[in-house]
Design a protein around this motif. Sequence first.
Motif, short mmCIF file in Angstrom:
data_model
loop_
_atom_site.label_atom_id
_atom_site.label_comp_id
_atom_site.label_asym_id
_atom_site.label_seq_id
_atom_site.Cartn_x
_atom_site.Cartn_y
_atom_site.Cartn_z
N VAL A 276 0.94 -1.23 -0.20
CA VAL A 276 -0.09 -0.07 -0.02
C VAL A 276 1.04 1.17 -0.06
N PHE A 325 -8.45 2.96 -0.76
CA PHE A 325 -8.33 1.74 -0.49
C PHE A 325 -9.52 1.55 0.98
N TRP A 330 -9.76 -2.51 2.15
CA TRP A 330 -8.43 -3.03 2.15
C TRP A 330 -7.63 -2.85 3.12
#
Length: 331
Positions: A276, A325, A330
Amino acid sequence: MILIHKPAEVVGPQGESLDRTVLPPGEPIPPDAMWIDLIEPTREEDRLVESHLNIEIPTKEEMADIEPSEILYHENNARYMTARVLCSSDTESPKLIDVSFILTERVLVTVRYGEPRSFNMFMARAVKPGGCRHQPEAVLDGLLETIIDRAAEILGTVGTRIDRLSQAIFDNEKRGTRRAASYRVALRSIGRKGDIISNVRESMVSVERMLLFLSTSMPRPQKTAGYQSEWRTALRDVQSIEEHATFLSSKVQFLLDATLGFVTMEQNDIIKIFSVMSVIFLPPTLVSSLYGMNFKLMPELEWEFGYPWAIALMILAAVLPYLFFRWKRWL
């Protein structure tokens, strides 16, 4: 060392008991000895017992044989039986030792190269009034009963510790390095408990074979018939302990799989964070690379708010993927 047990001279009001003495070097074996316990015997001590009883004492190497015909057999009107007994179960390194039981018409001989706690437990009981009848079969029956009880006690303790360990694993609220360290400790603890359970089960399998041998071989039925029912009861107890050991083994396997699953999830979380972070910083890197080009005509270079614009654009390019995200859950 030769440990001699013989009928007590003074019998208490509760029944029969045994006297226990260590045979000094060079002394003959008392004729009324009912149990001769050989603890790490020397060759001279073996010869002394062999000449006294006209039997052969197995060596340590012979006791370690795994063939049933080599550890369960008749010879010279004596029954030779070898079982594996758990030793040092309260320490970090439990082990199994081979113990040979030689049952003759008037004496029980045990040969061992260790100090199982079950033997000390039976000795403490046998010297008390009513602790043991004055028969070699009674001593053998009491020893086997104590070994089985000790195995059940060990499994009970291990089961309690497994329950505590399970609660600690599934309620682990630590984070980062501390949680990873706790998983390492849990894995070591699971391995130790698995070893103890495996040792108990191996010990009970050997005791079960010994009880089956006793139950089916009766060279002197008039003296051993009274113990057949007790040996069959002990056999059922051994089988129950083996079933419980199997259950605990499956529980240990479940905890091992769960712990490894948690470790994998922890590693995946770490990898996910790096992934990420790479995606978040990729758009700002693109913006900074764009404005780092050495082109002659770039309008923002002469613009008064060009620098704040580039900074704001890079921040926005980093924040938007992060929010996306989070919206996708996520993170």
